[in-house]
Design an enzyme around this catalytic site. Structure first.
Site, short mmCIF file in Angstrom:
data_model
loop_
_atom_site.label_atom_id
_atom_site.label_comp_id
_atom_site.label_asym_id
_atom_site.label_seq_id
_atom_site.Cartn_x
_atom_site.Cartn_y
_atom_site.Cartn_z
CB ALA A 174 -50.40 -15.17 -4.07
N GLY A 213 -49.93 -12.72 -9.29
CA GLY A 213 -49.05 -12.25 -10.36
C GLY A 213 -48.44 -13.40 -11.16
NE ARG A 238 -39.67 -9.36 -11.46
CZ ARG A 238 -39.87 -8.43 -10.54
NH1 ARG A 238 -38.89 -7.62 -10.18
NH2 ARG A 238 -41.05 -8.30 -9.96
CE LYS A 245 -43.23 -14.03 -6.88
NZ LYS A 245 -42.57 -12.74 -7.12
N GLY A 277 -52.53 -5.43 -11.89
CA GLY A 277 -51.82 -4.64 -10.89
C GLY A 277 -52.25 -4.98 -9.46
CG ASN A 334 -44.63 -0.16 -0.51
OD1 ASN A 334 -45.01 -0.65 0.54
ND2 ASN A 334 -45.26 -0.33 -1.67
CG ASN A 349 -39.34 -9.64 -6.96
OD1 ASN A 349 -40.54 -9.90 -6.86
ND2 ASN A 349 -38.79 -8.59 -6.39
C1 UD1 Z 1 -44.79 -3.79 -5.46
C2 UD1 Z 1 -45.12 -2.34 -5.05
C3 UD1 Z 1 -43.83 -1.60 -4.74
C4 UD1 Z 1 -43.04 -2.36 -3.69
C5 UD1 Z 1 -42.80 -3.77 -4.13
C6 UD1 Z 1 -42.16 -4.57 -3.01
C7 UD1 Z 1 -47.14 -1.72 -6.25
C8 UD1 Z 1 -47.69 -0.96 -7.39
N1 UD1 Z 1 -45.83 -1.69 -6.11
O1 UD1 Z 1 -44.08 -3.71 -6.68
O2 UD1 Z 1 -44.13 -0.29 -4.27
O3 UD1 Z 1 -41.81 -1.69 -3.43
O4 UD1 Z 1 -44.04 -4.43 -4.44
O5 UD1 Z 1 -41.85 -5.85 -3.45
O6 UD1 Z 1 -47.88 -2.30 -5.50
N2 UD1 Z 1 -49.87 -9.24 -7.72
C9 UD1 Z 1 -51.14 -9.71 -7.98
N3 UD1 Z 1 -51.80 -9.26 -9.09
C10 UD1 Z 1 -51.26 -8.33 -9.92
C11 UD1 Z 1 -49.96 -7.86 -9.66
C12 UD1 Z 1 -49.28 -8.33 -8.54
O7 UD1 Z 1 -51.66 -10.52 -7.24
O8 UD1 Z 1 -51.92 -7.96 -10.89
C13 UD1 Z 1 -49.18 -9.76 -6.55
C14 UD1 Z 1 -47.94 -10.53 -6.95
O9 UD1 Z 1 -48.25 -11.91 -7.10
C15 UD1 Z 1 -47.00 -10.29 -5.77
C16 UD1 Z 1 -47.45 -8.92 -5.24
O10 UD1 Z 1 -48.73 -8.69 -5.76
O11 UD1 Z 1 -47.15 -11.25 -4.74
C17 UD1 Z 1 -46.49 -7.82 -5.65
O12 UD1 Z 1 -46.43 -7.78 -7.05
P1 UD1 Z 1 -45.11 -7.43 -7.83
O13 UD1 Z 1 -45.37 -7.50 -9.27
O14 UD1 Z 1 -43.98 -8.22 -7.30
O15 UD1 Z 1 -44.95 -5.90 -7.41
P2 UD1 Z 1 -43.69 -5.03 -7.57
O16 UD1 Z 1 -43.58 -4.54 -8.96
O17 UD1 Z 1 -42.54 -5.74 -6.97
CA CA Z 2 -42.37 -8.15 -5.69
#
Ligand code: UD1
Ligand code: CA
Length: 471
Positions: A22, A24, A28, A35, A90, A182, A240
């Site tokens: 959590a 990120g 969006r 979020k 990431g 996924n 999102n």
């Molecule tokens: C991710 C998946 C994708 C999947 C999708 C489902 C990866 C690379 N991709 O993409 O395969 O279909 O979720 O919703 O994992 N977060 C962090 N730190 C970061 C980046 C993200 O804590 O540096 C957290 C975000 O807060 C969020 C979750 O990880 O709760 C997913 O991140 P998000 O950016 O929404 O991933 P997607 O691009 O949607």
């Molecule tokens: Ca997501």
């Protein structure tokens, strides 16, 4: 007897550790609120995910925070562990941030996104149970969508086994046609997960460390990666944007109402009834159209709530009827009638059988058992005794422009229509305040207070005036 190094007793099931990502930025959402804290049916978004993990029996829950970390911690509460991701590099990097918390742990580690609030405890349990039973290094939850645009796709080999996950931005045209996607809900073997995370590289379209790359790495090493296809695709909906938030809210709202109905609550019109997941409602209570029940509200049995009534953070006893009214941070005993069009503001306490009618406002006031304020009154900062009667238009003047003062009205007192009680002031038990009086001094028990000028009666005056006008 053999030595058992694990902290749990021999034979006890290891329900595992859950890691919730959590950290990120959630651009969006276009919001100042991070979020994870966006309200969803009375709870912060990510709190729903935490609760599912708890209900599924995960003994430890680690939430990875980063963006607005301190606010997110405050908002989600102190009953979970927190790991900090310093930069949003990431999902793989986010999972790495939790690594120190799970070092040396070889049981099941669930990893979930913090923005998938409808995931049920039973699905999470099924994922973990399959994972533990099969002995796989990783078990993924997957789902099928006609159009999985935007999501990571599940690539399977000729035998149908999971081979890797490819992100939309890195996918080939044919990979983009894959409908299995996924949802970002995984169950890892703890050791295998940490080993996989160490090997991640950011040589991809987004220059990020993808948690999803662990899948391909494990498969290439010959480790077993299984998948569990979720049956109810709603469970995997991610939030999102505000559009997603509205969709998820609608689904959860329906679930809450269905739960209430199964517990014996009548919901006359589910389409116009809004009940937070945190609210409790007793059996045989009827929720009329436009009932909105929020926060930590509890409603007793056999009540009638609505039409068009909003109640927040309040306790309502049994057999109360409340119509076209708004109640906030208040407590009502049993058999209380409110409305239509009453406003009960914070700090109102109403005892058994009291009656609050139309256009009556109460604030920080106690209304005794059987007392009644049936129409057009303002009662603020007051203590009103049992059986007292407050006439139409009565007003407690609780504010002198600088400070608030209390009004006390004794048991069985009668406050006539349009009486004005200038606080601080006491009206004793059983006393009468005559209609239209402005009371600025205490009235003893059983006394009459009358403070109004005498009417001058001029016999025949109106008739004379009409005659003069005609002449
Ligand atoms: C991710 C998946 C994708 C999947 C999708 C489902 C990866 C690379 N991709 O993409 O395969 O279909 O979720 O919703 O994992 N977060 C962090 N730190 C970061 C980046 C993200 O804590 O540096 C957290 C975000 O807060 C969020 C979750 O990880 O709760 C997913 O991140 P998000 O950016 O929404 O991933 P997607 O691009 O949607
Ligand atoms: Ca997501």
């Amino acid at each position: 007897m053999s030595h058992n190094p694990s902290p749990s007793p021999p034979g006890a099931p290891d329900h595992g550790v859950a890691v919730i990502l959590a950290a990120g930025r959630s651009t969006r959402m276009r919001s100042r609120i991070p979020k994870p804290l966006h309200p969803l049916c009375g709870l912060p978004l990510t709190r729903h995910v935490i609760n599912s993990c708890r209900d599924a029996g995960f003994a430890r829950v680690i939430v990875v925070v980063g963006f607005e970390a301190e606010a997110v911690r405050q908002g989600l509460g102190a009953d979970v562990e927190y790991a900090v991701q310093k930069q949003p590099l990431g999902t793989g990097d986010a999972a790495r941030s939790a690594a120190p918390h799970i070092a040396g742990y070889s049981g099941p580690v669930a990893v979930l996104a913090g923005d998938v609030p409808l995931l049920s405890a039973s699905t999470l349990r099924a994922l973990r149970d399959q994972h533990v039973a099969s002995g796989a290094a990783l078990t993924l939850l997957t789902a099928i969508l006609d159009d999985a645009t935007g999501y990571g796709r599940i690539v399977r080999d000729a035998e149908g086994r999971v081979a890797m996950i490819v992100e939309e931005k890195d996918a080939t045209d044919s990979e983009r046609l894959i409908r299995e996607w996924n949802p970002s809900i995984y169950c890892f073997d703890g050791h295998a997960m940490l080993a996989g995370l160490k090997r991640l590289r950011s040589d991809n379209a987004q220059r990020e460390l993808y948690l999803t790359d662990v899948v391909g790495l494990m498969v290439r090493d010959g480790a077993r990666v299984d998948a569990l296809r979720v049956s109810d695709a709603d469970e995997t909906l991610g939030v999102n944007s505000r559009v997603d938030l509205a969709q998820v809210t609608g689904i959860l709202r329906r679930r809450v109402l269905t739960g209430l109905m199964l517990e014996g609550v009548t919901v006359v019109d589910a389409a116009s009834t809004y009940v937070d997941a945190t609210v409790k409602v007793g059996a045989d209570t009827v929720l009329e159209p436009g009932a909105i029940l929020l926060g930590s509200t509890t409603i007793g049995e056999e009540c009638q709530i609505g039409p068009n009534t909003r109640i927040r953070d309040s306790r309502i006893g049994d057999r109360c009827t409340i119509a076209y009214s708004q109640i906030t941070e208040s407590k009502l005993a049993s058999g209380v009638r409110v409305g239509p069009f009453a406003h009960l503001r914070p700090g109102t306490e109403v005892d058994q059988g009291a009656r609050i009618g139309d256009f009556v406002e109460l604030k920080n006031t106690r209304l005794g058992a059987g007392a009644s304020a049936s129409h057009l009154a303002y009662l603020g900062d007051s203590d009103i005794g049992a059986g007292a009667n407050i006439g139409a238009g009565a007003v407690t003047c609780n504010y002198d422009g600088a400070r608030k003062h209390r009004t006390q009205i004794g048991d069985g007192a009668f406050v006539g229509s349009n009486a004005t009680l200038v606080a601080p002031v006491v009206v004793g038990g059983g006393a009468y305040v005559a209609a239209g009086s402005t009371i600025t001094a205490d009235v003893p028990a059983d006394a009459l207070a009358i403070a109004r000028s005498h009417a001058a009666i001029k016999e025949g005056w109106a008739a004379r005036r009409r005659r003069d006008q005609e002449a």
